[in-house]
Design an enzyme around this catalytic site. Structure first.
Site, PDB file in Angstrom:
ATOM      1  N   GLU A 281      29.105 -30.422 -35.004  1.00  0.00           N
ATOM      2  CA  GLU A 281      30.538 -30.187 -34.742  1.00  0.00           C
ATOM      3  C   GLU A 281      30.853 -30.535 -33.290  1.00  0.00           C
ATOM      4  O   GLU A 281      31.884 -31.133 -32.995  1.00  0.00           O
ATOM      5  CB  GLU A 281      30.928 -28.738 -35.051  1.00  0.00           C
ATOM      6  CG  GLU A 281      30.845 -28.383 -36.523  1.00  0.00           C
ATOM      7  CD  GLU A 281      31.647 -29.333 -37.417  1.00  0.00           C
ATOM      8  OE1 GLU A 281      32.799 -29.643 -37.083  1.00  0.00           O
ATOM      9  OE2 GLU A 281      31.112 -29.771 -38.450  1.00  0.00           O
ATOM     10  N   TRP A 284      31.497 -34.037 -33.154  1.00  0.00           N
ATOM     11  CA  TRP A 284      32.855 -34.513 -33.457  1.00  0.00           C
ATOM     12  C   TRP A 284      33.697 -34.563 -32.176  1.00  0.00           C
ATOM     13  O   TRP A 284      34.562 -35.419 -32.012  1.00  0.00           O
ATOM     14  CB  TRP A 284      33.537 -33.604 -34.497  1.00  0.00           C
ATOM     15  CG  TRP A 284      33.175 -33.993 -35.899  1.00  0.00           C
ATOM     16  CD1 TRP A 284      32.230 -33.427 -36.687  1.00  0.00           C
ATOM     17  CD2 TRP A 284      33.751 -35.070 -36.678  1.00  0.00           C
ATOM     18  NE1 TRP A 284      32.181 -34.075 -37.909  1.00  0.00           N
ATOM     19  CE2 TRP A 284      33.105 -35.081 -37.930  1.00  0.00           C
ATOM     20  CE3 TRP A 284      34.748 -36.020 -36.436  1.00  0.00           C
ATOM     21  CZ2 TRP A 284      33.417 -35.991 -38.939  1.00  0.00           C
ATOM     22  CZ3 TRP A 284      35.062 -36.936 -37.440  1.00  0.00           C
ATOM     23  CH2 TRP A 284      34.397 -36.918 -38.665  1.00  0.00           C
ATOM     24  N   TRP A 312      57.708 -42.036 -43.448  1.00  0.00           N
ATOM     25  CA  TRP A 312      57.836 -40.602 -43.175  1.00  0.00           C
ATOM     26  C   TRP A 312      59.248 -40.146 -43.514  1.00  0.00           C
ATOM     27  O   TRP A 312      60.203 -40.873 -43.279  1.00  0.00           O
ATOM     28  CB  TRP A 312      57.545 -40.303 -41.710  1.00  0.00           C
ATOM     29  CG  TRP A 312      56.190 -40.740 -41.254  1.00  0.00           C
ATOM     30  CD1 TRP A 312      55.895 -41.788 -40.436  1.00  0.00           C
ATOM     31  CD2 TRP A 312      54.935 -40.148 -41.601  1.00  0.00           C
ATOM     32  NE1 TRP A 312      54.535 -41.904 -40.241  1.00  0.00           N
ATOM     33  CE2 TRP A 312      53.914 -40.899 -40.958  1.00  0.00           C
ATOM     34  CE3 TRP A 312      54.546 -39.068 -42.400  1.00  0.00           C
ATOM     35  CZ2 TRP A 312      52.563 -40.596 -41.075  1.00  0.00           C
ATOM     36  CZ3 TRP A 312      53.198 -38.762 -42.511  1.00  0.00           C
ATOM     37  CH2 TRP A 312      52.230 -39.519 -41.857  1.00  0.00           C
ATOM     38  N   ASN A 347      39.390 -23.693 -38.138  1.00  0.00           N
ATOM     39  CA  ASN A 347      39.333 -25.127 -38.439  1.00  0.00           C
ATOM     40  C   ASN A 347      39.721 -25.469 -39.871  1.00  0.00           C
ATOM     41  O   ASN A 347      40.481 -26.412 -40.115  1.00  0.00           O
ATOM     42  CB  ASN A 347      37.932 -25.662 -38.141  1.00  0.00           C
ATOM     43  CG  ASN A 347      37.838 -27.146 -38.426  1.00  0.00           C
ATOM     44  OD1 ASN A 347      38.561 -27.932 -37.829  1.00  0.00           O
ATOM     45  ND2 ASN A 347      36.980 -27.520 -39.364  1.00  0.00           N
ATOM     46  N   TRP A 365      52.552 -37.108 -38.518  1.00  0.00           N
ATOM     47  CA  TRP A 365      51.490 -36.280 -37.929  1.00  0.00           C
ATOM     48  C   TRP A 365      51.727 -36.015 -36.453  1.00  0.00           C
ATOM     49  O   TRP A 365      51.243 -35.024 -35.905  1.00  0.00           O
ATOM     50  CB  TRP A 365      50.107 -36.908 -38.155  1.00  0.00           C
ATOM     51  CG  TRP A 365      49.988 -38.338 -37.693  1.00  0.00           C
ATOM     52  CD1 TRP A 365      50.188 -39.445 -38.437  1.00  0.00           C
ATOM     53  CD2 TRP A 365      49.659 -38.802 -36.371  1.00  0.00           C
ATOM     54  NE1 TRP A 365      50.002 -40.587 -37.680  1.00  0.00           N
ATOM     55  CE2 TRP A 365      49.665 -40.214 -36.404  1.00  0.00           C
ATOM     56  CE3 TRP A 365      49.341 -38.179 -35.163  1.00  0.00           C
ATOM     57  CZ2 TRP A 365      49.386 -41.008 -35.286  1.00  0.00           C
ATOM     58  CZ3 TRP A 365      49.054 -38.956 -34.042  1.00  0.00           C
ATOM     59  CH2 TRP A 365      49.086 -40.357 -34.113  1.00  0.00           C
ATOM     60  N   TRP A 388      44.228 -34.862 -36.173  1.00  0.00           N
ATOM     61  CA  TRP A 388      45.486 -35.071 -36.911  1.00  0.00           C
ATOM     62  C   TRP A 388      45.446 -36.381 -37.690  1.00  0.00           C
ATOM     63  O   TRP A 388      45.839 -36.453 -38.854  1.00  0.00           O
ATOM     64  CB  TRP A 388      46.696 -35.032 -35.959  1.00  0.00           C
ATOM     65  CG  TRP A 388      47.210 -33.630 -35.850  1.00  0.00           C
ATOM     66  CD1 TRP A 388      46.937 -32.729 -34.866  1.00  0.00           C
ATOM     67  CD2 TRP A 388      48.046 -32.944 -36.808  1.00  0.00           C
ATOM     68  NE1 TRP A 388      47.542 -31.525 -35.153  1.00  0.00           N
ATOM     69  CE2 TRP A 388      48.236 -31.627 -36.329  1.00  0.00           C
ATOM     70  CE3 TRP A 388      48.642 -33.297 -38.014  1.00  0.00           C
ATOM     71  CZ2 TRP A 388      49.001 -30.678 -37.019  1.00  0.00           C
ATOM     72  CZ3 TRP A 388      49.404 -32.361 -38.699  1.00  0.00           C
ATOM     73  CH2 TRP A 388      49.574 -31.074 -38.211  1.00  0.00           C
TER      74      TRP A 388
HETATM   75  P1  FAD Z   1      32.922 -24.251 -33.776  1.00  0.00           P
HETATM   76  O1  FAD Z   1      32.831 -24.448 -35.244  1.00  0.00           O
HETATM   77  O2  FAD Z   1      32.143 -23.144 -33.194  1.00  0.00           O
HETATM   78  O3  FAD Z   1      32.499 -25.642 -33.133  1.00  0.00           O
HETATM   79  C1  FAD Z   1      31.902 -25.767 -31.823  1.00  0.00           C
HETATM   80  C2  FAD Z   1      32.684 -26.734 -30.980  1.00  0.00           C
HETATM   81  O4  FAD Z   1      32.640 -28.044 -31.538  1.00  0.00           O
HETATM   82  C3  FAD Z   1      34.156 -26.403 -30.870  1.00  0.00           C
HETATM   83  O5  FAD Z   1      34.379 -25.422 -29.881  1.00  0.00           O
HETATM   84  C4  FAD Z   1      34.762 -27.754 -30.518  1.00  0.00           C
HETATM   85  O6  FAD Z   1      34.637 -28.039 -29.145  1.00  0.00           O
HETATM   86  C5  FAD Z   1      33.876 -28.714 -31.297  1.00  0.00           C
HETATM   87  N1  FAD Z   1      34.489 -29.048 -32.589  1.00  0.00           N
HETATM   88  C6  FAD Z   1      34.369 -28.374 -33.753  1.00  0.00           C
HETATM   89  N2  FAD Z   1      35.030 -29.026 -34.740  1.00  0.00           N
HETATM   90  C7  FAD Z   1      35.585 -30.118 -34.181  1.00  0.00           C
HETATM   91  C8  FAD Z   1      36.383 -31.184 -34.675  1.00  0.00           C
HETATM   92  N3  FAD Z   1      36.734 -31.272 -35.982  1.00  0.00           N
HETATM   93  N4  FAD Z   1      36.797 -32.135 -33.822  1.00  0.00           N
HETATM   94  C9  FAD Z   1      36.440 -32.092 -32.513  1.00  0.00           C
HETATM   95  N5  FAD Z   1      35.675 -31.103 -31.979  1.00  0.00           N
HETATM   96  C10 FAD Z   1      35.249 -30.142 -32.804  1.00  0.00           C
HETATM   97  N6  FAD Z   1      39.677 -28.827 -31.433  1.00  0.00           N
HETATM   98  C11 FAD Z   1      39.923 -28.698 -30.131  1.00  0.00           C
HETATM   99  O7  FAD Z   1      39.014 -28.334 -29.360  1.00  0.00           O
HETATM  100  N7  FAD Z   1      41.169 -28.968 -29.614  1.00  0.00           N
HETATM  101  C12 FAD Z   1      42.202 -29.369 -30.397  1.00  0.00           C
HETATM  102  O8  FAD Z   1      43.306 -29.618 -29.887  1.00  0.00           O
HETATM  103  C13 FAD Z   1      41.963 -29.477 -31.794  1.00  0.00           C
HETATM  104  N8  FAD Z   1      42.969 -29.828 -32.634  1.00  0.00           N
HETATM  105  C14 FAD Z   1      42.719 -29.922 -33.982  1.00  0.00           C
HETATM  106  C15 FAD Z   1      43.744 -30.328 -34.836  1.00  0.00           C
HETATM  107  C16 FAD Z   1      43.534 -30.424 -36.212  1.00  0.00           C
HETATM  108  C17 FAD Z   1      44.649 -30.878 -37.126  1.00  0.00           C
HETATM  109  C18 FAD Z   1      42.262 -30.112 -36.730  1.00  0.00           C
HETATM  110  C19 FAD Z   1      42.001 -30.220 -38.206  1.00  0.00           C
HETATM  111  C20 FAD Z   1      41.225 -29.746 -35.898  1.00  0.00           C
HETATM  112  C21 FAD Z   1      41.433 -29.650 -34.511  1.00  0.00           C
HETATM  113  N9  FAD Z   1      40.400 -29.278 -33.633  1.00  0.00           N
HETATM  114  C22 FAD Z   1      40.650 -29.188 -32.288  1.00  0.00           C
HETATM  115  C23 FAD Z   1      39.010 -29.148 -34.113  1.00  0.00           C
HETATM  116  C24 FAD Z   1      38.557 -27.746 -34.547  1.00  0.00           C
HETATM  117  O9  FAD Z   1      39.487 -27.179 -35.419  1.00  0.00           O
HETATM  118  C25 FAD Z   1      38.316 -26.791 -33.371  1.00  0.00           C
HETATM  119  O10 FAD Z   1      37.516 -27.408 -32.397  1.00  0.00           O
HETATM  120  C26 FAD Z   1      37.575 -25.534 -33.851  1.00  0.00           C
HETATM  121  O11 FAD Z   1      38.312 -24.887 -34.859  1.00  0.00           O
HETATM  122  C27 FAD Z   1      37.364 -24.609 -32.685  1.00  0.00           C
HETATM  123  O12 FAD Z   1      36.775 -23.400 -33.090  1.00  0.00           O
HETATM  124  P2  FAD Z   1      35.298 -23.035 -32.639  1.00  0.00           P
HETATM  125  O13 FAD Z   1      35.142 -23.231 -31.171  1.00  0.00           O
HETATM  126  O14 FAD Z   1      34.999 -21.679 -33.158  1.00  0.00           O
HETATM  127  O15 FAD Z   1      34.457 -24.137 -33.394  1.00  0.00           O
END
Ligand code: FAD
Length: 484
Positions: A281, A284, A312, A347, A365, A388
């Protein structure tokens, strides 16, 4: 330059002292270091720091001020055009160098290039250091030297590279430059919301700053990681790290997260698969940044060109219903209300609400991206834009457009007991599980027993799922043949 010539350390999204290569190098020079943060609102229009991020920034700067003060230093706060403020500071202090962490947002890259040119022309040193990512964009390329557009081979290539360098601590005997001129107080930056203070309870939820980040990581690796692989999809479980705002503000180095996670999986082999999933993650986040660097139009334009012509439709009214959590789809409303109340959304639910906006409501979006930018404490240009576009189907390695999340099925699968939905949509708290995610299917008697009056205490669905799905597929059909 003498041993007494100060070096300015310019803080931006790297609000920490531990494992910060630029600060470390400045400290190791033995010359006095002047740490400065500049609130620069000259960023292009819609990418000015959002409201929730400002709340976080205020508290993060307070934490950094204390951290530096414990090391004997003082964080100088300024406001204005960063280029001009830095130039003035160089003149005032007699410093000859500016060090900072490398940034990857398109406008920051341009600003760094301009600074590099003007400062070097005037005989100053401007040095950028890697520190925000595990792998520098540009260091992970395909065999033909192209950026990866698909996540899995990208992450495989990253994992085959030499491990990121080990984190490095700052020694405590740094020489600081004493700055006697006027600097701003934190309050003078006016970062906190006033009238109304919609973030009044956020200090109970979040601990911005490096200490809060370390604690979040420790707790996660000690308690939650063991449930991560399955638990991460269930919004009622606290199975994820909540590190995202800490990473977005650079309060913890990703190399620290990486190294501690690997230590955890070495010490507890039964956690290995979960740690690997967690690191992917983080992968990502790396993938999003390398996409942003190679395709800097991603926050504004579809990655897949044929989506330029996407028809749209969305209206301001349905956008507002989505923003305020009044769509009549309980899991969507729960997510949007969690976001408003806490500055965060799980997420899985982010994916559901993003799909609902772009597919069920056929709203661009970018409207959702902008709303998230303003309301998320972890708002991050790369992750937000790429996610997005991923959900909307226009992004790199995106989920196919025709895979349209059914918000009822998503609710029933990932919030089966309804704990999450009931928490954020309390007007449905007495609905039986069977109808919680589709209250419109309940009989009048069930609704009455649950104290729900659709259209009054809770909205009717603003679109019919089946009809919205058909409309989205038809809209997609109209651009499909433009595939490049
Ligand atoms: P954990 O599951 O603990 O993951 C650890 C770290 O991995 C996160 O803190 C984050 O830095 C990174 N990560 C995890 N999933 C993703 C992902 N899909 N894409 C990129 N990095 C990821 N994340 C943001 O940090 N900032 C945003 O502005 C953002 N906008 C989002 C918008 C949409 C529409 C979606 C679907 C996802 C978005 N995310 C964003 C990704 C993700 O939802 C969050 O990083 C995650 O929910 C953060 O929670 P956590 O730290 O507990 O994640």
């Amino acid at each position: 330059m003498t041993e007494q010539t100060p070096i300015i350390y310019w803080y931006r999204q790297d609000l920490r002292t531990h494992d910060l290569p630029g600060l470390l190098q400045a400290a190791q020079s033995g010359r006095p270091v002047l740490p400065v943060f500049i609130l620069d609102d000259d960023t292009p229009g819609q990418w000015r720091l959002g409201s929730a991020s400002r709340w976080w920034l205020h508290h993060s700067l307070a934490a950094l001020t204390n951290e530096l003060s414990d090391l004997g230093g003082r964080l100088i706060l300024k406001r204005g055009n960063a280029q001009k403020v830095l130039q003035d500071l160089l003149d005032e202090t007699g410093a000859d160098s500016v060090y900072c962490s490398r940034s990857y947002t398109p406008w920051a890259v341009k600003q760094e290039e301009a600074l590099h040119t003007t400062l070097s022309r005037s005989g100053f040193v401007f040095k950028r250091f890697a520190g925000a990512l595990l792998f520098e964009p540009g260091s992970v390329l395909t065999q033909t030297g192209q950026p990866y557009k698909v996540f899995t081979p990208f992450w495989r290539a990253c994992r085959n590279l030499p491990a990121p360098p080990s984190p490095r601590a700052l020694s405590s005997d740094i020489c600081w430059h004493s700055y006697d001129d006027e600097a701003l107080t934190l309050d003078a930056l006016s970062l906190l919301p006033q009238e109304p203070d919609w973030a009044a309870s956020w200090s109970d939820l979040w601990t911005p700053g490096s200490a809060g980040a370390e604690k979040a990581l420790d707790n996660f690796l000690a308690e939650q990681v063991i449930h991560y692989s399955e638990g991460r999809d269930h919004p009622a479980m606290k199975a994820t790290s909540h590190l995202s705002p800490h990473l977005a503000f650079g309060e913890i180095s990703p190399r620290v997260v990486w190294q501690r996670s690997l230590h955890c999986s070495e010490a507890f082999p039964e956690r290995r698969a979960h740690v690997d999933k967690f690191l992917s993650e983080l992968g990502w986040r790396e993938f999003s940044y390398q996409l942003l660097v190679h395709f800097p139009h991603i926050p504004e334009k579809p990655f897949k060109g044929q989506f330029e012509a996407f028809p749209w439709l969305g209206s301001q009214q349905t956008l507002r219903q989505w923003q305020t959590g009044n769509t009549g789809y309980p899991i969507v409303d729960a997510g949007m209300r969690e976001l408003w109340a806490t500055g965060y959304m799980h997420n899985r639910v982010r994916m559901v609400v993003a799909s609902f906006l772009s597919k069920h409501l056929l709203t661009h979006w970018r409207e959702g991206e902008n709303w998230f930018w303003d309301t998320l404490v972890d708002a991050d240009l790369a992750s937000n834009a790429c996610s997005w576009q991923w959900v909307a189907g226009s992004g790199a390695d995106a989920s196919p457009y025709f895979r349209i999340f059914n918000p009822v099925a998503q609710g029933e699968k990932f919030d089966k007991e309804g704990t999450y939905t009931r928490r954020w949509v309390p007007e449905l708290s007495q609905m039986p599980n069977k109808y919680l995610h589709k209250p419109w299917e309940a009989t009048a008697e069930v609704l009455q027993d649950a104290n729900v009056c659709l259209g009054e205490t809770y909205p009717n669905p603003i679109v019919d799922h089946r009809a919205a799905r058909e409309a989205a597929l038809a809209a997609y059909g109209s651009i499909r043949n433009n595939e490049q």
